[in-house]
Design an enzyme around this catalytic site. Structure first.
Site, PDB file in Angstrom:
ATOM      1  N   HIS B  77       0.843  -1.199   0.000  1.00 64.83           N
ATOM      2  CA  HIS B  77       0.000   0.000   0.000  1.00 64.83           C
ATOM      3  C   HIS B  77       0.879   1.250   0.000  1.00 64.83           C
ATOM      4  O   HIS B  77       0.679   2.160  -0.811  1.00 64.83           O
ATOM      5  CB  HIS B  77      -0.925  -0.005   1.214  1.00 64.83           C
ATOM      6  CG  HIS B  77      -1.657   1.293   1.432  1.00 64.83           C
ATOM      7  ND1 HIS B  77      -2.705   1.696   0.633  1.00 64.83           N
ATOM      8  CD2 HIS B  77      -1.489   2.284   2.337  1.00 64.83           C
ATOM      9  CE1 HIS B  77      -3.141   2.873   1.041  1.00 64.83           C
ATOM     10  NE2 HIS B  77      -2.418   3.256   2.069  1.00 64.83           N
ATOM     11  N   ASP B 106       6.559  20.283 -27.520  1.00 64.43           N
ATOM     12  CA  ASP B 106       6.768  18.990 -26.863  1.00 64.43           C
ATOM     13  C   ASP B 106       7.825  19.216 -25.790  1.00 64.43           C
ATOM     14  O   ASP B 106       8.294  20.341 -25.603  1.00 64.43           O
ATOM     15  CB  ASP B 106       7.214  17.905 -27.864  1.00 64.43           C
ATOM     16  CG  ASP B 106       6.788  16.511 -27.397  1.00 64.43           C
ATOM     17  OD1 ASP B 106       6.915  16.239 -26.178  1.00 64.43           O
ATOM     18  OD2 ASP B 106       6.340  15.713 -28.219  1.00 64.43           O
ATOM     19  N   TRP B 141       7.260  -0.006   3.631  1.00 59.98           N
ATOM     20  CA  TRP B 141       7.689   0.778   2.453  1.00 59.98           C
ATOM     21  C   TRP B 141       9.041   1.424   2.702  1.00 59.98           C
ATOM     22  O   TRP B 141       9.742   1.800   1.783  1.00 59.98           O
ATOM     23  CB  TRP B 141       6.644   1.843   2.087  1.00 59.98           C
ATOM     24  CG  TRP B 141       6.813   3.160   2.752  1.00 59.98           C
ATOM     25  CD1 TRP B 141       6.390   3.497   3.993  1.00 59.98           C
ATOM     26  CD2 TRP B 141       7.455   4.325   2.210  1.00 59.98           C
ATOM     27  NE1 TRP B 141       6.733   4.793   4.262  1.00 59.98           N
ATOM     28  CE2 TRP B 141       7.385   5.325   3.195  1.00 59.98           C
ATOM     29  CE3 TRP B 141       8.078   4.626   0.996  1.00 59.98           C
ATOM     30  CZ2 TRP B 141       7.923   6.600   3.009  1.00 59.98           C
ATOM     31  CZ3 TRP B 141       8.609   5.899   0.824  1.00 59.98           C
ATOM     32  CH2 TRP B 141       8.520   6.866   1.815  1.00 59.98           C
ATOM     33  N   SER B 171      13.318   5.678 -13.842  1.00 60.59           N
ATOM     34  CA  SER B 171      12.287   6.392 -14.586  1.00 60.59           C
ATOM     35  C   SER B 171      12.153   7.818 -14.078  1.00 60.59           C
ATOM     36  O   SER B 171      12.093   8.776 -14.859  1.00 60.59           O
ATOM     37  CB  SER B 171      10.972   5.623 -14.450  1.00 60.59           C
ATOM     38  OG  SER B 171       9.887   6.483 -14.581  1.00 60.59           O
ATOM     39  N   SER B 172      12.142   7.982 -12.737  1.00 58.34           N
ATOM     40  CA  SER B 172      11.983   9.326 -12.175  1.00 58.34           C
ATOM     41  C   SER B 172      13.161  10.207 -12.535  1.00 58.34           C
ATOM     42  O   SER B 172      12.996  11.393 -12.831  1.00 58.34           O
ATOM     43  CB  SER B 172      11.857   9.246 -10.654  1.00 58.34           C
ATOM     44  OG  SER B 172      10.775   8.448 -10.305  1.00 58.34           O
ATOM     45  N   HIS B 255      12.710  12.302   2.846  1.00 61.43           N
ATOM     46  CA  HIS B 255      12.031  13.553   3.139  1.00 61.43           C
ATOM     47  C   HIS B 255      11.852  14.450   1.929  1.00 61.43           C
ATOM     48  O   HIS B 255      10.757  14.954   1.714  1.00 61.43           O
ATOM     49  CB  HIS B 255      12.597  14.303   4.340  1.00 61.43           C
ATOM     50  CG  HIS B 255      11.506  15.170   4.879  1.00 61.43           C
ATOM     51  ND1 HIS B 255      10.515  14.680   5.677  1.00 61.43           N
ATOM     52  CD2 HIS B 255      11.154  16.434   4.592  1.00 61.43           C
ATOM     53  CE1 HIS B 255       9.616  15.617   5.884  1.00 61.43           C
ATOM     54  NE2 HIS B 255       9.981  16.689   5.252  1.00 61.43           N
ATOM     55  N   GLU B 257      11.395  13.362  -0.865  1.00 58.55           N
ATOM     56  CA  GLU B 257      10.314  12.650  -1.548  1.00 58.55           C
ATOM     57  C   GLU B 257       8.949  13.172  -1.109  1.00 58.55           C
ATOM     58  O   GLU B 257       8.021  13.304  -1.914  1.00 58.55           O
ATOM     59  CB  GLU B 257      10.437  11.152  -1.249  1.00 58.55           C
ATOM     60  CG  GLU B 257       9.269  10.295  -1.716  1.00 58.55           C
ATOM     61  CD  GLU B 257       9.188  10.147  -3.223  1.00 58.55           C
ATOM     62  OE1 GLU B 257      10.197  10.394  -3.890  1.00 58.55           O
ATOM     63  OE2 GLU B 257       8.112   9.793  -3.712  1.00 58.55           O
ATOM     64  N   TYR B 259       8.226  16.142  -0.355  1.00 60.63           N
ATOM     65  CA  TYR B 259       7.966  17.386  -1.096  1.00 60.63           C
ATOM     66  C   TYR B 259       7.785  17.111  -2.576  1.00 60.63           C
ATOM     67  O   TYR B 259       7.096  17.863  -3.265  1.00 60.63           O
ATOM     68  CB  TYR B 259       9.069  18.414  -0.816  1.00 60.63           C
ATOM     69  CG  TYR B 259       9.097  18.740   0.654  1.00 60.63           C
ATOM     70  CD1 TYR B 259       7.970  19.287   1.250  1.00 60.63           C
ATOM     71  CD2 TYR B 259      10.174  18.433   1.461  1.00 60.63           C
ATOM     72  CE1 TYR B 259       7.931  19.530   2.595  1.00 60.63           C
ATOM     73  CE2 TYR B 259      10.147  18.675   2.811  1.00 60.63           C
ATOM     74  CZ  TYR B 259       9.016  19.227   3.386  1.00 60.63           C
ATOM     75  OH  TYR B 259       8.971  19.447   4.718  1.00 60.63           O
ATOM     76  N   SER B 270      -2.279  26.475  -6.991  1.00 61.31           N
ATOM     77  CA  SER B 270      -1.929  27.852  -7.348  1.00 61.31           C
ATOM     78  C   SER B 270      -2.417  28.224  -8.739  1.00 61.31           C
ATOM     79  O   SER B 270      -2.445  29.409  -9.084  1.00 61.31           O
ATOM     80  CB  SER B 270      -0.408  28.045  -7.286  1.00 61.31           C
ATOM     81  OG  SER B 270       0.084  27.641  -6.044  1.00 61.31           O
ATOM     82  N   HIS B 304      14.410  14.066  11.273  1.00 59.31           N
ATOM     83  CA  HIS B 304      13.234  14.136  12.142  1.00 59.31           C
ATOM     84  C   HIS B 304      12.391  12.869  12.042  1.00 59.31           C
ATOM     85  O   HIS B 304      11.479  12.681  12.824  1.00 59.31           O
ATOM     86  CB  HIS B 304      12.397  15.404  11.886  1.00 59.31           C
ATOM     87  CG  HIS B 304      11.698  15.446  10.564  1.00 59.31           C
ATOM     88  ND1 HIS B 304      11.387  16.627   9.943  1.00 59.31           N
ATOM     89  CD2 HIS B 304      11.268  14.484   9.749  1.00 59.31           C
ATOM     90  CE1 HIS B 304      10.789  16.363   8.805  1.00 59.31           C
ATOM     91  NE2 HIS B 304      10.700  15.075   8.659  1.00 59.31           N
ATOM     92  N   HIS B 305      12.719  11.999  11.088  1.00 51.60           N
ATOM     93  CA  HIS B 305      12.082  10.681  11.075  1.00 51.60           C
ATOM     94  C   HIS B 305      12.754   9.749  12.068  1.00 51.60           C
ATOM     95  O   HIS B 305      12.326   8.630  12.253  1.00 51.60           O
ATOM     96  CB  HIS B 305      12.176  10.067   9.674  1.00 51.60           C
ATOM     97  CG  HIS B 305      11.432  10.841   8.638  1.00 51.60           C
ATOM     98  ND1 HIS B 305      10.128  10.574   8.314  1.00 51.60           N
ATOM     99  CD2 HIS B 305      11.795  11.897   7.879  1.00 51.60           C
ATOM    100  CE1 HIS B 305       9.725  11.424   7.380  1.00 51.60           C
ATOM    101  NE2 HIS B 305      10.710  12.238   7.104  1.00 51.60           N
ATOM    102  N   THR B 330       5.672  27.216   4.063  1.00 50.95           N
ATOM    103  CA  THR B 330       4.394  26.552   3.821  1.00 50.95           C
ATOM    104  C   THR B 330       3.244  27.429   4.273  1.00 50.95           C
ATOM    105  O   THR B 330       2.233  27.581   3.574  1.00 50.95           O
ATOM    106  CB  THR B 330       4.366  25.207   4.572  1.00 50.95           C
ATOM    107  OG1 THR B 330       5.592  24.535   4.343  1.00 50.95           O
ATOM    108  CG2 THR B 330       3.232  24.349   4.099  1.00 50.95           C
ATOM    109  N   LYS B 333       2.593  30.198   1.835  1.00 46.44           N
ATOM    110  CA  LYS B 333       1.794  29.765   0.687  1.00 46.44           C
ATOM    111  C   LYS B 333       0.314  29.724   1.041  1.00 46.44           C
ATOM    112  O   LYS B 333      -0.536  30.163   0.269  1.00 46.44           O
ATOM    113  CB  LYS B 333       2.230  28.370   0.255  1.00 46.44           C
ATOM    114  CG  LYS B 333       3.497  28.370  -0.505  1.00 46.44           C
ATOM    115  CD  LYS B 333       3.711  27.018  -1.098  1.00 46.44           C
ATOM    116  CE  LYS B 333       4.727  27.145  -2.186  1.00 46.44           C
ATOM    117  NZ  LYS B 333       4.582  26.172  -3.217  1.00 46.44           N
ATOM    118  N   ARG B 452       1.712   1.391  15.056  1.00 39.91           N
ATOM    119  CA  ARG B 452       1.469   1.131  13.637  1.00 39.91           C
ATOM    120  C   ARG B 452       1.811  -0.308  13.318  1.00 39.91           C
ATOM    121  O   ARG B 452       2.556  -0.963  14.032  1.00 39.91           O
ATOM    122  CB  ARG B 452       2.386   2.017  12.791  1.00 39.91           C
ATOM    123  CG  ARG B 452       2.160   3.468  12.953  1.00 39.91           C
ATOM    124  CD  ARG B 452       3.245   4.254  12.270  1.00 39.91           C
ATOM    125  NE  ARG B 452       3.092   4.234  10.807  1.00 39.91           N
ATOM    126  CZ  ARG B 452       3.843   4.950   9.997  1.00 39.91           C
ATOM    127  NH1 ARG B 452       4.790   5.714  10.463  1.00 39.91           N
ATOM    128  NH2 ARG B 452       3.651   4.906   8.688  1.00 39.91           N
TER     129      ARG B 452
END
Lengths: 175, 619
Positions: B77, B106, B141, B171-172, B255, B257, B259, B270, B304-305, B330, B333, B452
């Site tokens: 998941h 293109d 994950w 790919s990314s 982290h 990731e 964002y 926006s 911070h993780h 943040t 925004k 968890r």
């Protein structure tokens, strides 16, 4: 930064109330930042982070010596219950899928609790107190703890450790 | 829109059709549609996995699925939603919209773009093939060492995960470089960087995050691959390795990731808010700077993780303060979005509803995020359901609401049909209510100590009621997506035909037909400011004359347009790469054979040369 020239008077002077709000926000930010060291130094909220490198074998030897030294206060679910003397070094290890051994501590006494893992990353969390601490293999953590309430506290593994993760529950009895 | 009469619907119908044209396509619009469709299918797969988990957790001591299957479900998941749903859904909008928004025909490297898609599909299929052979990844994950080592995960499940993620990372990275070059080099004349639409800006930041963050996880995965396949001991503590190394490498990717997942949604919001508030984006340069700052700070907060691993008070404080700092851009925004809506002439469409839902839900997720930015608080919350609630408020309440806002906003442009607004609004309200019913109780469950990743729990812990509520909410979310699918089904068959500019839009994509012709723009427009189309239609709002519209394309203009021809090398290269990588699970001979095939396809891909066809003209 505008790329088009704006026509006429398009801006307003900063209002006094806006300045006041910016000031309040700034002060509040500073208070929040100051709370961080305060929490640590005055509040005693953070763990001491006393950490040593070890290996699973070395730590296992220490834990076995600790269990052998006792004093043993019985056996529970196949695990020895150790009631160590106050102000001594206390050991507990996490492994698939148990916390070993079960501990019996005295209220109001201070202990130095050594933690490590034999295999995977485990999570040392006390239910229902909500203290969490990650226990990695290869690291020996020392938490200085003083139980303040009596009763049974469960050590719930909260770091995912495979198929037996949900059963990995240890116990500390405080009397 | 008289000047654009040459590009009314019907023009695009002349585009090549049939399965082969889709397989060999290098058209950014078609690749965008492929990305979006695949991502939505994987989103449904991940959603079904979530529903099974919620059913299992609905009652204590439940035995619907066993511990092993549950571990596979939450691992897949998480992996599916992050890598196969939200990222490619963003990629769909990058692909489809960026060239239209910057006035290009293109992307910079169309064949590389096709390759990105096919490689993504290869990785996604490899990951999900693990279910078929009964070895689905079960290490979470985040794949924390040492659980992923051969000793503790002896089967092939983690191998599937490692190889799948490596392919997806490739790919990314390719897409990242492609879009950086596209955005930097292919903007229409006059479109300076600060005139770029905010969505393009956020996409640019995301591409830099991808390019800088993915190498970290690539290295981590290579070390893990060596540990598993060749018996090295990078993460084995007994031999002097360090499981903490994985956590650092994973989160310095993980982290940014986060964002990568949220910034595209912020960009979409926006774009949507100014259109439906009929006001320019409030403080657009500041929104852009905030996005850049979020991307920049995103690399300084990974630990911070890991507040609970015992890094010491100095490291914890530094990462804590850096994390709290991110709340500032943040917040800026969020205030800018609210400022955009303020005294605007608001039209409540489904797209706007989703954007408003994004702002409200993201504020809640952001606030719980600032809570566990503080280590003493985090030590009570880490690895509890509180974190599950937080991350779903930012990734579902944030990214998914934002992406669906984009889907409703650009749907007419992409398909040429209007979606049903009433069904869209129903989708929104069902999803908003279902989402909050599902995830809000998790805050409470976490604070009363539910960890968890447990597959079941005892009935006497006080967790029963809110788990049941949460399961009910999850099914409400599922119903809301059935409404969306019904909406798509209905309007694709008999929806109102979309005009080129159904929302009275501000940006260049609304100046061309819906759906756009293969070449997008007959004449590349010249840009005079931010919100170029608005300037052309209504002027600058200060009494100035409207910006000149681009001239209608002449026959000569149209005849001189050169579009990249289709190529089958991208899909062949991706297929041979998949053949090589899956060989690691089967036989070394397959790896060697696959490697040779990959090399061959790479050479053919690189040396492919197209002689301009004498009769080649605009289709």
């Amino acid at each position: 930064m505008s790329l088009q020239t704006l026509q006429g008077v398009w801006w307003k002077k900063v209002d006094a109330s806006e300045k006041m709000w910016i000031g309040i926000a700034l002060v509040w930010c500073l208070i929040l930042f100051a709370m961080m060291p305060l929490w640590h130094l005055k509040g005693g909220q953070n763990p001491s982070f006393e950490t040593y490198r070890t290996t699973p074998e070395q730590f296992l030897k220490k834990v076995e010596a600790f269990v052998a030294a006792g004093p043993k206060a019985g056996e529970e679910k196949g695990l020895p219950v150790i009631a160590p003397d106050p102000k001594t070094e206390v050991y507990m290890l996490g492994r698939l899928w148990q916390w070993y051994p079960t501990l019996k501590l005295k209220k109001g006494e201070t202990y130095r609790l050594h933690l490590s893992s034999m295999d995977l990353v485990h999570g040392f969390s006390l239910f229902p107190l909500n203290l969490n601490f990650m226990v990695l293999p290869g690291y020996e953590y020392v938490l200085t703890i003083t139980p303040t309430t009596t009763g049974e506290v469960f050590v719930v593994c909260n770091e995912f450790c495979g198929i037996g993760h949900h059963q990995m529950v240890g116990k500390i009895t405080v009397e | 829109m008289a000047t654009h009469a040459a590009f009314m619907p019907g023009e695009a119908a002349a585009a090549p059709s049939g399965l082969w044209s889709w397989i060999t396509t290098v058209d950014h619009k078609r690749i965008g549609i492929l990305y979006g469709t695949s991502a939505f299918i994987f989103f449904l797969v991940g959603g079904i996995e979530a529903l099974i988990m919620r059913l299992q957790l609905a009652a204590p001591d439940n035995t619907l699925v066993g511990a092993q299957r549950f571990n596979e479900l939450f691992t897949m998941h998480g992996t599916t939603m992050v890598f196969l749903a939200i990222m490619p859904m963003s990629a769909a909008f990058f692909n489809y919209m960026i060239p239209l928004l910057i006035g290009a025909r293109d992307v910079a490297f169309p064949r590389l773009n096709a390759l990105s898609y096919w490689v993504f599909l290869a990785g996604a299929l490899l990951l999900n093939a693990s279910f078929v052979v009964g070895a689905a990844p079960d290490g979470g994950w985040f794949g924390y060492a040492t659980l992923t080592s051969k000793q503790f995960s002896p089967g092939q499940s983690i191998d599937f995960w490692v190889l799948g993620l490596q392919i997806l990372g490739l790919s990314s990275l390719m897409a990242g470089f492609n879009f950086i070059v596209t955005i930097v080099n292919m903007r229409a004349p006059g479109m300076t960087l600060m005139r770029m639409p905010v969505f393009v800006w956020m996409s640019l930041v995301v591409q830099f995050l991808v390019v800088l963050a993915f190498p970290a996880i690539t290295v981590a995965l290579i070390l893990l691959m060596f540990d598993r396949f060749f018996g090295t001991l990078f993460y084995a503590p007994a031999a002097g390795g360090d499981p903490l190394l994985w956590q650092h490498l994973f989160w310095i990717f993980g982290h940014p990731e986060v964002y990568i997942l949220i910034l595209p949604a912020m960009g979409i919001v926006s774009e949507v808010l100014p259109t439906f508030a009929r006001k320019p984006l409030f403080g657009a340069p500041v929104v852009i700077y905030s996005g850049i700052m979020i991307g920049f700070f995103g690399f300084g907060v990974w630990s911070h993780h890991m507040f609970a691993v015992g890094m010491g008070p100095v490291a914890d404080s530094a990462f804590s303060i850096a994390t709290m700092l991110i709340a500032i851009p943040t917040g800026v925004k969020i205030f800018n979005w609210i400022g955009t809506l303020w005294s605007g002439s608001i039209r409540f469409t489904a797209a706007l509803y989703f954007s408003l839902g994004f702002i409200a839900m993201f504020i809640m997720g952001g606030l719980s995020g600032v809570m566990h930015a503080s280590p003493p608080v985090d030590l009570q919350q880490t690895d509890t359901y509180f974190v599950v609630a937080h991350l779903h408020y930012v990734l579902f309440g944030g990214s998914i609401f934002g992406l669906f806002s984009g889907a409703y906003y650009w749907w007419p442009k992409i398909t040429g049909r209007m979606l049903d607004e009433r069904l869209g609004t129903l989708h929104f309200w069902l999803m908003l209510i279902g989402f909050n019913v599902t995830f809000f109780p998790m805050h409470y469950l976490g604070l009363i100590g539910m960890p968890r990743r447990i597959y079941t729990y005892a009935p006497d812990l006080g967790w029963n009621f809110w788990n049941l509520v949460s399961t009910v909410g999850a099914f409400l979310i599922a119903v809301s997506f059935l409404v969306f699918i019904a909406n798509v089904w209905k309007t694709m068959r008999a929806g109102a035909v979309a005009s080129p500019d159904p929302w009275d839009g501000r940006t260049l994509e609304w100046a061309i037909a819906s759906p756009p012709p293969v070449h997008n723009f007959g004449v590349i427009p010249t840009v005079h400011g931010r919100d170029e189309l608005w300037l052309q239609k209504h002027g600058d709002g200060h009494g100035g004359t409207p910006a000149p519209r681009p001239p209608a394309p002449t026959r000569q203009d149209l005849a001189s347009i050169h579009m990249p021809p289709p190529s089958y090398w991208p899909i062949l290269l991706a297929a041979s790469m998949l053949f090589m990588m899956s060989g690691a699970l089967i036989s070394i001979y397959q790896v060697v054979l696959g490697g040779l095939l990959t090399l061959y396809c790479m050479f053919r891909f690189a040396l492919e040369y197209h002689r301009p066809h004498p009769q080649e003209s605009l289709r």
